[in-house]
Design an enzyme around this catalytic site. Structure first.
Site, PDB file in Angstrom:
ATOM      1  N   ASN A  47      17.210  71.658 -52.893  1.00 38.43           N
ATOM      2  CA  ASN A  47      17.309  71.086 -51.566  1.00 38.43           C
ATOM      3  C   ASN A  47      18.290  70.678 -51.233  1.00 38.43           C
ATOM      4  O   ASN A  47      19.234  70.597 -50.237  1.00 38.43           O
ATOM      5  CB  ASN A  47      16.177  70.004 -51.527  1.00 38.43           C
ATOM      6  CG  ASN A  47      15.343  70.083 -51.509  1.00 38.43           C
ATOM      7  OD1 ASN A  47      14.451  72.033 -50.765  1.00 38.43           O
ATOM      8  ND2 ASN A  47      14.130  69.710 -51.999  1.00 38.43           N
ATOM      9  N   HIS A 129       5.050  64.610 -44.224  1.00 38.40           N
ATOM     10  CA  HIS A 129       5.184  64.488 -45.427  1.00 38.40           C
ATOM     11  C   HIS A 129       4.134  63.251 -45.637  1.00 38.40           C
ATOM     12  O   HIS A 129       4.179  63.087 -45.015  1.00 38.40           O
ATOM     13  CB  HIS A 129       6.454  63.890 -45.528  1.00 38.40           C
ATOM     14  CG  HIS A 129       7.265  64.109 -46.603  1.00 38.40           C
ATOM     15  ND1 HIS A 129       7.606  63.278 -47.588  1.00 38.40           N
ATOM     16  CD2 HIS A 129       7.778  65.269 -47.363  1.00 38.40           C
ATOM     17  CE1 HIS A 129       8.071  63.575 -49.211  1.00 38.40           C
ATOM     18  NE2 HIS A 129       7.604  64.686 -48.778  1.00 38.40           N
ATOM     19  N   GLU A 171       9.115  64.990 -38.552  1.00 32.66           N
ATOM     20  CA  GLU A 171       9.718  65.696 -38.633  1.00 32.66           C
ATOM     21  C   GLU A 171      11.073  67.049 -38.066  1.00 32.66           C
ATOM     22  O   GLU A 171      10.465  66.640 -36.726  1.00 32.66           O
ATOM     23  CB  GLU A 171       9.429  66.464 -40.164  1.00 32.66           C
ATOM     24  CG  GLU A 171       9.134  66.182 -41.383  1.00 32.66           C
ATOM     25  CD  GLU A 171       8.646  66.087 -42.426  1.00 32.66           C
ATOM     26  OE1 GLU A 171       8.644  67.535 -42.686  1.00 32.66           O
ATOM     27  OE2 GLU A 171       7.383  66.351 -42.679  1.00 32.66           O
ATOM     28  N   SER A 175       9.156  70.195 -44.371  1.00 33.55           N
ATOM     29  CA  SER A 175       9.626  70.657 -45.406  1.00 33.55           C
ATOM     30  C   SER A 175       9.048  71.409 -46.467  1.00 33.55           C
ATOM     31  O   SER A 175       9.433  72.809 -46.997  1.00 33.55           O
ATOM     32  CB  SER A 175       9.566  69.516 -46.146  1.00 33.55           C
ATOM     33  OG  SER A 175       7.959  68.858 -46.154  1.00 33.55           O
ATOM     34  N   ASP A 200      11.733  61.905 -38.862  1.00 30.61           N
ATOM     35  CA  ASP A 200      12.275  61.811 -40.630  1.00 30.61           C
ATOM     36  C   ASP A 200      12.713  63.803 -40.783  1.00 30.61           C
ATOM     37  O   ASP A 200      12.108  64.238 -40.315  1.00 30.61           O
ATOM     38  CB  ASP A 200      11.442  62.526 -41.122  1.00 30.61           C
ATOM     39  CG  ASP A 200      11.372  62.619 -43.085  1.00 30.61           C
ATOM     40  OD1 ASP A 200      12.668  63.299 -43.073  1.00 30.61           O
ATOM     41  OD2 ASP A 200      10.243  62.322 -43.815  1.00 30.61           O
ATOM     42  N   HIS A 203      15.266  67.490 -43.306  1.00 31.23           N
ATOM     43  CA  HIS A 203      15.997  68.514 -43.900  1.00 31.23           C
ATOM     44  C   HIS A 203      17.149  69.135 -42.865  1.00 31.23           C
ATOM     45  O   HIS A 203      17.148  70.376 -43.345  1.00 31.23           O
ATOM     46  CB  HIS A 203      14.692  70.034 -44.319  1.00 31.23           C
ATOM     47  CG  HIS A 203      13.747  69.773 -45.769  1.00 31.23           C
ATOM     48  ND1 HIS A 203      14.074  70.176 -46.668  1.00 31.23           N
ATOM     49  CD2 HIS A 203      12.743  68.750 -45.461  1.00 31.23           C
ATOM     50  CE1 HIS A 203      13.223  69.446 -47.742  1.00 31.23           C
ATOM     51  NE2 HIS A 203      12.113  68.434 -47.126  1.00 31.23           N
ATOM     52  N   LYS A 232      18.995  65.338 -49.962  1.00 31.50           N
ATOM     53  CA  LYS A 232      18.810  67.440 -50.261  1.00 31.50           C
ATOM     54  C   LYS A 232      20.995  67.319 -49.728  1.00 31.50           C
ATOM     55  O   LYS A 232      21.426  67.523 -50.666  1.00 31.50           O
ATOM     56  CB  LYS A 232      18.562  67.328 -48.890  1.00 31.50           C
ATOM     57  CG  LYS A 232      16.156  67.613 -49.234  1.00 31.50           C
ATOM     58  CD  LYS A 232      15.078  66.492 -48.346  1.00 31.50           C
ATOM     59  CE  LYS A 232      14.304  66.821 -49.783  1.00 31.50           C
ATOM     60  NZ  LYS A 232      13.176  65.866 -49.706  1.00 31.50           N
TER      61      LYS A 232
HETATM   62  C1  LIG Z   1      12.316  65.125 -49.667  1.00 31.49           C
HETATM   63  C2  LIG Z   1      11.550  64.132 -48.247  1.00 31.49           C
HETATM   64  C3  LIG Z   1      11.166  63.151 -48.347  1.00 31.49           C
HETATM   65  C4  LIG Z   1      11.270  62.224 -49.359  1.00 31.49           C
HETATM   66  O1  LIG Z   1      13.122  61.344 -49.675  1.00 31.49           O
HETATM   67  P1  LIG Z   1      13.299  60.982 -51.009  1.00 31.49           P
HETATM   68  O2  LIG Z   1      14.870  60.850 -50.383  1.00 31.49           O
HETATM   69  O3  LIG Z   1      13.616  62.085 -51.832  1.00 31.49           O
HETATM   70  O4  LIG Z   1      12.677  60.194 -51.413  1.00 31.49           O
HETATM   71  C5  LIG Z   1      10.817  62.111 -47.287  1.00 31.49           C
HETATM   72  N1  LIG Z   1      10.997  63.151 -46.320  1.00 31.49           N
HETATM   73  C6  LIG Z   1      10.823  64.312 -45.859  1.00 31.49           C
HETATM   74  C7  LIG Z   1      10.002  64.930 -44.926  1.00 31.49           C
HETATM   75  C8  LIG Z   1      11.037  65.288 -47.122  1.00 31.49           C
HETATM   76  O5  LIG Z   1      11.269  66.467 -47.521  1.00 31.49           O
END
Ligand SMILES: *Cc1c(COP(=O)(O)O)cnc(C)c1O
Length: 380
Positions: A47, A129, A171, A175, A200, A203, A232
């Site tokens: 990522n 997520h 999101e 993801s 969120d 990505h 990421k």
């Molecule tokens: C990776 C991810 C997370 C978690 O983030 P971390 O910093 O790895 O704990 C949260 N939401 C989504 C959509 C993710 O892909």
């Protein structure tokens, strides 16, 4: 049932379903390549979309900070690096405030747990997520889910009466599917129902939008709560919540995740300041990533597996059954390409997939070798 019986049963069931998750010991990882058990592969499961985990400025930034904060931010763990990073993130993304969290998982848990109280409702995209859905199902609020990226379905959920607040959760870029949420329409529907929107953008941040400001900026939307993560495209780790003055104050006063947890290491905040600079100046990296995405999609169109309609760095190839996805992943590994198979419950049953991720660190020949290996596997 005792703990031991329950564990044994769950483990047996997982083995039987070809669902066993195996950690592999990685001995070298430079984003473009990966060494596992002494063998080097071209790496298509990272990522680290811009390759910043390898960037000299980010590594130098890490070396300039202390390895531990020594306390929570409320005691003595809030340093100049933390303060500067929060200020710069807020300015960059156009919010009054930013608050740092130790991870995206922690940030999502903190937001959902603190906001969602009795009589409130959480309305989340079906594919949101695990960190969001998990948190949501452990609050006293009602959890409703809407069909993936379906604004009609969201509007219907919002139309039913509710005494408390409504928090809509989605999101920026998903993801496991790589597609983007229709954020403008979602924001509109949420506003009309007097709700709050939480996005969120794990990505999208760093990857899309002007200067890499992410999915929301790209779509002209400013959610009430924006979570961005740094594991990421920033190539490091950690997360931030972007929000209003009042929301930031509320979180600082009441969020147990902030109050009872050691602050992010100053070294990490310092590395993130360097990473932020590289992200802001990262148009050439984003161009290279996009060229790789287009090259891959053009070459993958004729494959027998369904390629998700994704324009992002995440290019999932849907295989279906767990065993078939694992076999394809192993076949690609024999051809020197590392692509992890993703199985339920991370994705819906029957949609086990290869989650191919592309980065700016890949060269054209890496993409071509992956395509060649996929076409060879398809021909067998
Ligand atoms: C990776 C991810 C997370 C978690 O983030 P971390 O910093 O790895 O704990 C949260 N939401 C989504 C959509 C993710 O892909």
């Amino acid at each position: 049932m005792t703990f031991s019986t329950r564990m044994a049963q769950a483990l047996d069931a997982r083995r039987a379903a070809d669902g066993w998750r195996q950690r592999r010991l990685v001995t070298r990882n430079d984003t473009r390549t990966l060494e596992v058990d002494g063998v080097t592969y071209r790496h298509f499961s990272s990522n680290d979309y811009l390759g910043l985990s390898q960037h000299p400025a980010v590594i130098a930034g890490w070396r300039q900070g202390a390895p531990g904060a020594g306390a929570s931010g409320h005691v003595t763990g809030y340093s100049r690096c933390h303060a500067e990073l929060e200020t710069r993130l807020a300015e960059w993304l156009g919010y009054p405030r930013a608050l740092l969290f130790i991870s995206g998982f922690a940030a999502n848990q903190a937001v959902v747990h603190l906001l969602a109280q009795k009589n409130d409702r959480l309305i989340a995209d079906k594919l949101a997520h695990a960190s969001l859905l998990d948190a949501a199902s452990h609050t006293p609020a009602t959890l409703r889910r809407f069909h993936h990226n379906d604004v009609m379905s969201l509007t219907q959920r919002l139309a039913t009466p509710c005494d408390g607040g409504s928090l809509v959760i989605t999101e920026g870029i998903f993801s496991m599917d790589g597609d983007s949420a229709p954020l403008a329409a979602i924001a509109d529907a949420t506003r009309r129902a007097d709700g709050w929107l939480m996005v969120d953008d794990a990505h999208g941040i760093g990857v899309v939008g002007e200067q890499g400001r992410g999915s929301c900026w790209q779509q002209g939307v400013r959610p009430d709560l924006l979570v961005v993560t740094f594991g990421k495209a920033f190539g490091v780790s950690g997360a931030a919540l972007l929000c209003s003055e009042a929301a930031a104050d509320y979180f600082l006063q009441f969020s147990r995740h902030l109050i009872y947890s050691t602050a992010m290491p100053p070294a990490q905040a310092s590395a993130l300041l360097a990473a932020l600079h590289e992200v802001q100046q990262g148009d050439a990296l984003r161009q290279r990533l996009n060229d790789n995405i287009q090259r891959f999609r053009a070459g993958a169109a004729a494959l027998p597996w369904r390629l998700m309609p994704s324009q992002s760095a995440i290019q999932p190839l849907i295989v279906g059954e767990n065993g078939a996805a694992l076999a394809l992943s192993q076949r690609l590994a024999q051809a020197g390409c590392w692509v992890s198979a993703i199985r339920p419950p991370t994705v819906p049953p029957g949609t086990a997939r290869l989650r191919i991720t592309l980065t700016a660190a890949h060269q054209k020949e890496d993409i071509d070798r992956l395509l060649e290996a996929l076409h060879d596997a398809a021909g067998e």
